[in-house]
Enzyme design. Sequence first.
Site, PDB file in Angstrom:
ATOM      1  N   GLU A 176       0.796  -1.232   0.000  1.00 42.12           N
ATOM      2  CA  GLU A 176       0.000   0.000   0.000  1.00 42.12           C
ATOM      3  C   GLU A 176       0.832   1.288   0.000  1.00 42.12           C
ATOM      4  O   GLU A 176       0.661   2.157   0.867  1.00 42.12           O
ATOM      5  CB  GLU A 176      -0.989  -0.023   1.190  1.00 42.12           C
ATOM      6  CG  GLU A 176      -1.862  -1.259   1.168  1.00 42.12           C
ATOM      7  CD  GLU A 176      -2.888  -1.313   2.288  1.00 42.12           C
ATOM      8  OE1 GLU A 176      -2.818  -0.501   3.226  1.00 42.12           O
ATOM      9  OE2 GLU A 176      -3.774  -2.184   2.220  1.00 42.12           O
ATOM     10  N   ASN A 217       2.220  -4.506  -3.446  1.00 43.64           N
ATOM     11  CA  ASN A 217       0.811  -4.885  -3.319  1.00 43.64           C
ATOM     12  C   ASN A 217       0.007  -3.644  -2.938  1.00 43.64           C
ATOM     13  O   ASN A 217       0.459  -2.829  -2.119  1.00 43.64           O
ATOM     14  CB  ASN A 217       0.739  -5.939  -2.192  1.00 43.64           C
ATOM     15  CG  ASN A 217      -0.584  -6.646  -2.068  1.00 43.64           C
ATOM     16  OD1 ASN A 217      -1.107  -7.143  -3.060  1.00 43.64           O
ATOM     17  ND2 ASN A 217      -1.108  -6.711  -0.852  1.00 43.64           N
ATOM     18  N   HIS A 253     -10.138  -5.921  -2.765  1.00 44.28           N
ATOM     19  CA  HIS A 253     -11.179  -5.868  -1.727  1.00 44.28           C
ATOM     20  C   HIS A 253     -12.344  -5.079  -2.315  1.00 44.28           C
ATOM     21  O   HIS A 253     -12.369  -3.849  -2.250  1.00 44.28           O
ATOM     22  CB  HIS A 253     -10.658  -5.166  -0.467  1.00 44.28           C
ATOM     23  CG  HIS A 253      -9.662  -5.981   0.293  1.00 44.28           C
ATOM     24  ND1 HIS A 253      -9.985  -7.177   0.889  1.00 44.28           N
ATOM     25  CD2 HIS A 253      -8.343  -5.781   0.539  1.00 44.28           C
ATOM     26  CE1 HIS A 253      -8.912  -7.683   1.489  1.00 44.28           C
ATOM     27  NE2 HIS A 253      -7.902  -6.856   1.278  1.00 44.28           N
ATOM     28  N   GLU A 282      -5.968 -10.447  -2.421  1.00 43.01           N
ATOM     29  CA  GLU A 282      -6.783 -10.374  -1.195  1.00 43.01           C
ATOM     30  C   GLU A 282      -8.268 -10.294  -1.529  1.00 43.01           C
ATOM     31  O   GLU A 282      -9.033  -9.581  -0.867  1.00 43.01           O
ATOM     32  CB  GLU A 282      -6.361  -9.159  -0.346  1.00 43.01           C
ATOM     33  CG  GLU A 282      -4.892  -9.158   0.000  1.00 43.01           C
ATOM     34  CD  GLU A 282      -4.454  -8.021   0.929  1.00 43.01           C
ATOM     35  OE1 GLU A 282      -5.333  -7.370   1.526  1.00 43.01           O
ATOM     36  OE2 GLU A 282      -3.237  -7.803   1.047  1.00 43.01           O
ATOM     37  N   ASP A 284     -12.040 -10.204  -1.873  1.00 46.56           N
ATOM     38  CA  ASP A 284     -13.344 -10.465  -1.255  1.00 46.56           C
ATOM     39  C   ASP A 284     -14.328  -9.440  -1.829  1.00 46.56           C
ATOM     40  O   ASP A 284     -13.916  -8.416  -2.364  1.00 46.56           O
ATOM     41  CB  ASP A 284     -13.317 -10.478   0.286  1.00 46.56           C
ATOM     42  CG  ASP A 284     -12.652  -9.282   0.939  1.00 46.56           C
ATOM     43  OD1 ASP A 284     -12.511  -8.218   0.287  1.00 46.56           O
ATOM     44  OD2 ASP A 284     -12.274  -9.393   2.126  1.00 46.56           O
TER      45      ASP A 284
HETATM   46  C1  XIL Z   1      -6.227  -7.155   7.610  1.00 51.80           C
HETATM   47  C2  XIL Z   1      -6.460  -8.405   8.411  1.00 51.80           C
HETATM   48  O1  XIL Z   1      -7.257  -9.308   7.650  1.00 51.80           O
HETATM   49  C3  XIL Z   1      -7.143  -8.070   9.702  1.00 51.80           C
HETATM   50  O2  XIL Z   1      -7.249  -9.225  10.526  1.00 51.80           O
HETATM   51  C4  XIL Z   1      -6.372  -6.993  10.432  1.00 51.80           C
HETATM   52  O3  XIL Z   1      -7.093  -6.599  11.564  1.00 51.80           O
HETATM   53  C5  XIL Z   1      -6.147  -5.792   9.536  1.00 51.80           C
HETATM   54  O4  XIL Z   1      -5.523  -6.211   8.346  1.00 51.80           O
HETATM   55  N1  XIL Z   1      -5.029  -5.029   3.161  1.00 51.80           N
HETATM   56  C6  XIL Z   1      -3.981  -5.797   3.561  1.00 51.80           C
HETATM   57  C7  XIL Z   1      -4.153  -6.779   4.658  1.00 51.80           C
HETATM   58  O5  XIL Z   1      -2.935  -5.765   2.924  1.00 51.80           O
HETATM   59  O6  XIL Z   1      -2.999  -6.917   5.415  1.00 51.80           O
HETATM   60  C8  XIL Z   1      -5.288  -6.410   5.551  1.00 51.80           C
HETATM   61  O7  XIL Z   1      -5.489  -7.479   6.469  1.00 51.80           O
HETATM   62  C9  XIL Z   1      -6.533  -6.140   4.745  1.00 51.80           C
HETATM   63  C10 XIL Z   1      -6.307  -4.996   3.812  1.00 51.80           C
END
Ligand code: XIL
Length: 612
Positions: A176, A217, A253, A282, A284
Amino acid sequence: MTLAPAPPYRSRHRSIRRGLTAALITAATVLLPVTAAGAAPTGTAVAAASPTLNELAAAKGRYFASATDNPELTDTSYTATLGSEFGQITPGNSMKWDTTEPQRGQFSFAKGDAVVSFAQAHGQDVRGHTLVWHSQLPGWVSALPASEVRAAMESHIAGEAGHYKGRIKAWDVVNEPFNDDGTYRTSPFYNAMGKDYIAYALQAAHAADPGAKLYINDYNTDGLGAKSDAMYNLVRDLKAQGVPIDGVGFQAHLAVQYGFPTQMQQNLQRFADLGVDVAVTELDVRMVLPADATKLAAQSDYYRRVTEACLGVSRCVGITIWDYTDKYSWVPGTFSGQGLACLWDANLQPKPVLDVVRTALGATGSGDTTAPSVPAGLTVTGTSSSSVSLSWTASTDSVGVTGYDIFRGGTQVGSSTGTSFTNSGLSASTSYSFTVRAKDAAGNVSAQSSPVTGATTAGSGGGGSLKVQYKNNDSAAGDNQIKPGLQLVNTGSGAVALSSVKIRYWFSGEAGSSNYSAWCDYAVVGCGSLSQSVSSSGSSTAGADHYLEVGFSSGSLAAGASSGEMQLRFAKSDWSNFSEADDYSRGTNTSFADAPKIGVYVNGTLVWGAAP
Ligand code: XIL
């Protein structure tokens, strides 16, 4: 200038991160159930469909992966699917800086090691996540003078990537780095080194583990836009400078309320064209609760399109979902009022959207070979001289029940998507045996339920047999009038004297006057031969405390004949509004259809419909 839509994912996770420290689970306790048995635990395990998601992806030269986390690894039902369905796992938290180096120079790898051991025990690869990130960063890093940050960063990378050397397939080295407008995010690293921290981090990771694929990422870079342009320019420059970068991770996400990323496949392709791998890291797809059919359809569509985008780009190496089950999704804890983002539900059951992904990955057939449970509690809820009404308890299914087939004497007489059915056209004074079976989208059917016997009533004599059909003539469910359209049909073999017949339409009167007026606006038989009045029913059934009763002054209805339409209307004398939606006899159909919840009485005996 128009404002960009709210970002699908805002970086709020720092403040609401899961309380890992409260769950002080050691590697040893985590590993016992797995290593002691030498294989995935069985028992409560949910069987993996065959082929698995990873097998389907592998047939396309990709992997299919899931995030996981240490507390979940004690849940043997969860680990059964985690260990069998996926070819790779990503620790959701256990390799982040605040976990691995909470104090300067004091490394702690127990949680990350537990995830790696799980993967090794199940033949899986591990994605390392993540070495350099502004979030979940211990306070000591933020407190360092700028002059010390680079050394601390390089020491962290050397310590962690060195510890896992040879055991990590790919590292999210930098996570990020950008703001949504494409500017660099300020962080202790950016503040100390400018954007060069990214190159330094990649070089340090390469030195620590030359075999690992090194990624940057980010989120909201999934589609074309200012932020992905910034990432594109960064990767292009790093490649030109010979910095070791192997891939770009797209978090994905997504949220149905923000729309699908703009031209995701084209976006992935332009990165691939720079000579790097791309990965969905990641995935979802969340929604604002409660779910409805529109949101679920959009979610399925998004999952399908992400899968297709990856398969459409030869350098897209695989897809990781950010945990596979709603039971352990980060979404509800991070995005208030949102959820249902994953492919398996909170009971670890596959959701219909899983089949959408499987199909997008090239599965032939759904892979679902599990039949629904047998419908229980089949009962007769009403009879008339020509019909029997049934209801039963909903079945359950590994994917979802799509409907029920109803059998009479072993022959199918109808289907229903709900848990009730009325079989009409029956003979008076006759016993019938009914059974019901449940079915799912893949065509699996349950065994037949236990039979129930329903006997039709004696009927109206003379071989007559009546039913009533209804249509709703009232487009407003909340106004001051109710307008049922009715027609009486003689399905028997003899004529019926209409003066013996009464039709009852049950509704709730709500507050307001208990005096009513009722009218006939039009009737094929002539309004003059009809009577209509409203009475209190005495029933405590919801939506049924009153009924409109329609009677006939004379005439007869021949065998096979219909009365034709009768347009009725009634109102309270104070003209206060009704709330019709819950009314017992009401339907929303605007063409005539059989009405099993409107009663037909012959000489006071119910011959059609179920009375409340
Ligand atoms: C999230 C985890 O899933 C949670 O359990 C934690 O509280 C916060 O982080 N982007 C990312 C991940 O790169 O590391 C994050 O994971 C979700 C968003």
